[in-house]
Design a protein around this motif. Structure first.
Motif, PDB file in Angstrom:
ATOM      1  N   UNK A  89       1.210  -1.409   0.352  1.00  0.00           N
ATOM      2  CA  UNK A  89      -0.225   0.005   0.286  1.00  0.00           C
ATOM      3  C   UNK A  89       0.838   1.401   0.060  1.00  0.00           C
ATOM      4  N   UNK A  90       1.043   1.973  -1.129  1.00  0.00           N
ATOM      5  CA  UNK A  90       1.952   3.159  -1.342  1.00  0.00           C
ATOM      6  C   UNK A  90       1.367   4.097  -0.949  1.00  0.00           C
ATOM      7  N   UNK A  91       0.438   4.437  -0.462  1.00  0.00           N
ATOM      8  CA  UNK A  91      -0.437   5.590   0.453  1.00  0.00           C
ATOM      9  C   UNK A  91       0.419   4.858   2.215  1.00  0.00           C
ATOM     10  N   UNK A  92       0.710   4.539   2.325  1.00  0.00           N
ATOM     11  CA  UNK A  92       0.883   4.614   4.156  1.00  0.00           C
ATOM     12  C   UNK A  92       1.686   3.398   4.148  1.00  0.00           C
ATOM     13  N   UNK A  93       2.751   2.847   2.919  1.00  0.00           N
ATOM     14  CA  UNK A  93       3.577   2.460   3.621  1.00  0.00           C
ATOM     15  C   UNK A  93       3.766   0.644   3.612  1.00  0.00           C
ATOM     16  N   UNK A  94       2.187   0.241   4.563  1.00  0.00           N
ATOM     17  CA  UNK A  94       2.099  -1.070   4.459  1.00  0.00           C
ATOM     18  C   UNK A  94       2.478  -2.342   4.035  1.00  0.00           C
ATOM     19  N   UNK A  95       2.800  -2.883   4.479  1.00  0.00           N
ATOM     20  CA  UNK A  95       2.555  -4.576   3.454  1.00  0.00           C
ATOM     21  C   UNK A  95       1.135  -5.205   2.843  1.00  0.00           C
ATOM     22  N   UNK A  96       0.234  -5.855   2.058  1.00  0.00           N
ATOM     23  CA  UNK A  96      -0.735  -5.979   2.139  1.00  0.00           C
ATOM     24  C   UNK A  96      -0.273  -7.793   1.114  1.00  0.00           C
ATOM     25  N   UNK A  97      -1.636  -8.461   0.751  1.00  0.00           N
ATOM     26  CA  UNK A  97      -1.511  -9.671   0.459  1.00  0.00           C
ATOM     27  C   UNK A  97      -3.435  -9.709  -0.256  1.00  0.00           C
TER      28      UNK A  97
END
Length: 617
Positions: free
Chosen positions: A255-263
């Protein structure tokens, strides 16, 4: 419900604007049309209800041109009028399509143009060719030379002009009886863009540079989350529009808006209440993903090795707020979870805690918005709660430019705190928020502390100076300051910036701003006097009035604080025959007497802010 239209137009490549053949361009049509303009969405127009008494497609075309500023081109002429409407003539092919009433549009016959309509069709086709030729130089040369223009070339030129937002093709029909819907669907394919027709989507990389992604499977994956739905069977569904690459079930994303990794878990193709699980989705496709817990509306999901942040949605700020008090401890727990889910679904709905009173405050786009939220809390989430009186979200602004100084010095045995800034404040253009500029020279305020100064100024503006409402439309320029080699810190300069903006704002002549709404009232002409008089009593200004038969449309600008309970008043004034729509127009200065009442009310409601408010006043 503006956000539903907003998010749809943000992710779709084309749109069909539907107008009533009797009502024409309604006030809400104007709002949606301007939203489509903001996102540059090519569109067709469909004039519906051609079989109703009073249908007038030519008047609607004129309204599209005059009120929406568009360039409509009529693609069809009707066969029959009102109750005798039976089909239409295609101006490109000069063929008539006649529908069978008994089959609800399932069967139809294509025939030659009726003899009595040949001249009208020729004139209308000439106007169509003339309008299209103005958008295409090659076509214009042929037209001026009197040469014949093949139908295929004319259709291709219409497509180019539609994609370039130069023309809006207009079609006719009756959706209820399925007359003309087939031709409209053909037109969607013929004239609206595919993802490949749209320019590459633009975004920013982590360094802030512009990057582009085209609608290609081989490009790095990028997708925009535009809607969150809490589904009773599948849980949280995140609706995604894929712009580039191929999104596969189980892909690791960032999630490039928040920097978090997602699957991404399962991917679902949605169609009304039906859903089909798919393995992957390519450019232009819309799917719902299961399992994206940390993604909200407007976030970008992309390949970890090629991050990009796409343009988010335009989300208007709330203009009205009220408190929510749960009836019991169990209700309090359910309330917190329910409000969190509702705010995830609707980005125009905000939830916050008042630091002074500890109350939960919900904010939205209007009285109706919050009424629906309250109804959903009770009906869907089984939360028993009491709601406070709605409050208007005022804003604060300065009236004249000033210079101010903030100095924060503390010494207590060990290392001290030292921050010193000098700033210039001036009013900014309405709607610009808070602007910050650093004009210091010679390192009087080291670059590493400028960000802290900016943060302190932003926090002070958010807390407000005059009555605890956010300070807006302000330009702050950092012009001077000083630092200490040992004692200076981010915290010291943030406090100094906050002190400076508070001091400057108090000397700059503060005023309160109130939200002013664009109100459109549609009513029978018999009641115009009472309604206009009532709007005037609410401090409203009538900006336009026009008549359509026995219906009058009144447009006015009215302060939001005066519009509470207006639906009930309007119904009683017009025997329930009037309707109105309302949306934010902007902010204007609150009259001095009313401003004093608001400040006094805030002082009573928030004792902890009384001293600061008194100093500011």
């Amino acid at each position: 419900f503006t956000i539903e239209v907003e998010r749809s137009l943000r992710v779709l490549d084309g749109a069909v604007a539907v107008f009533c053949a009797v009502g024409g361009v309604e006030p809400q049509s104007e709002t949606v049309w301007s939203q489509a303009d903001r996102y540059g969405v090519p569109r067709l127009a469909f004039i519906n209800k051609m079989d109703r008494v009073g249908a007038d497609h030519e008047a609607v075309v004129d309204q599209i041109r005059d009120r929406l500023g568009a360039k409509p081109v009529l693609m069809q002429l009707p066969l029959g009028a009102e109750e005798s409407f039976r089909g239409m003539v295609d101006l490109l092919t000069r063929r008539a399509r006649v529908f069978d009433d008994d089959s609800l549009g399932a069967t139809f016959v294509d025939t030659d143009v009726p003899v009595d309509m040949v001249e009208a069709v020729d004139r209308a086709r000439e106007r169509l060719i003339e309008a299209v030729a103005e958008t295409d130089d090659e076509l214009l040369d042929r037209y001026l030379d009197g040469r014949d223009i093949p139908t295929a070339d004319l259709a291709a030129a219409i497509r180019r002009a539609t994609l370039g937002l130069e023309l809006t093709p207009v079609f006719l029909g009756s959706a209820f009886k399925n007359k003309g819907i087939q031709l409209l669907l053909d037109a969607v394919i013929a004239y609206l863009p595919s993802p490949a027709d749209r320019p590459p989507v633009k975004g920013l990389d982590p360094a802030g540079n512009e990057v582009f992604r085209s609608a290609d499977d081989q490009e790095p994956t990028s997708a925009l989350a535009f809607k969150i739905v809490n589904d009773p069977y599948s849980g949280r569904l995140t609706w995604l529009r894929v712009y580039s690459g191929r999104l596969r079930s189980g892909d690791a994303l960032i999630n490039s808006t928040t920097g978090s990794r997602q699957r991404a878990g399962r991917l679902l193709k949605m169609h009304a209440d039906k859903r089909v699980e798919v393995e992957s989705a390519g450019p232009g496709e819309i799917v719902a993903a299961v399992g994206l817990k940390a993604t909200t509306t407007g976030d970008t999901l992309c390949a970890p090795k090629d991050p990009i942040v796409l343009e988010s949605l335009h989300v208007p700020d709330p203009v009205i707020a009220m408190s929510v008090i749960p009836a019991s401890k169990d209700d309090r727990d359910r309330l917190s979870e329910s409000l969190s889910r509702l705010s995830a679904e609707d980005p125009t709905f905000r939830v916050a805690a008042d630091p002074e009173t500890g109350q939960t405050i919900i904010s939205g786009m209007g009285e109706l918005h919050l009424e629906i939220i309250a109804d959903r809390l009770a009906r869907e989430f089984r939360v028993d709660a009491q709601f406070g009186r709605p409050e208007v979200a005022y804003r604060e602004a300065v009236t004249r430019p000033v210079e101010a100084e903030g100095r924060y010095v503390r010494q207590s045995g060990g290392r001290g705190q030292y921050g010193h800034v000098k700033i210039a404040l001036e009013p900014a253009t309405a709607g610009t928020g808070i602007l910050f500029e650093d004009r210091t020279v010679g390192g009087v305020v080291p670059k590493e502390y400028v960000t802290a100064v900016r943060r302190g100024i932003a926090e002070a503006c958010q807390r407000g100076i005059l009555a605890g409402y956010p300070l807006v439309d302000l330009k702050v320029t950092l012009i001077d300051g000083s630092h200490h080699q040992v004692d200076s810190s981010d915290r010291a300069f943030a406090i100094a910036g906050s002190m400076a903006v508070q001091e400057g704002a108090r000397r700059a002549g503060m005023r309160l701003l109130e939200p002013v709404m664009k109100v459109n009232v549609t009513l029978p002409v018999d009641f115009v006097g009472d309604v206009v008089g009532d709007l005037g009593a609410r401090r409203g200004r009538v900006t336009d009035m026009n008549t359509r038969g026995q219906i009058q449309i009144v447009k006015a600008l009215v302060p939001l604080s005066e519009m509470f309970g207006y639906a009930t008043t309007l119904r009683s004034q017009t025997q329930g025959r009037a309707t109105f729509t309302m949306e934010l127009s902007g902010y204007e200065a609150l009259p001095q007497g009313l401003a004093a009442e608001v400040i006094e009310s805030r002082r009573r409601d928030s004792p902890g802010k009384a001293a600061a408010v008194a100093r500011a006043a």
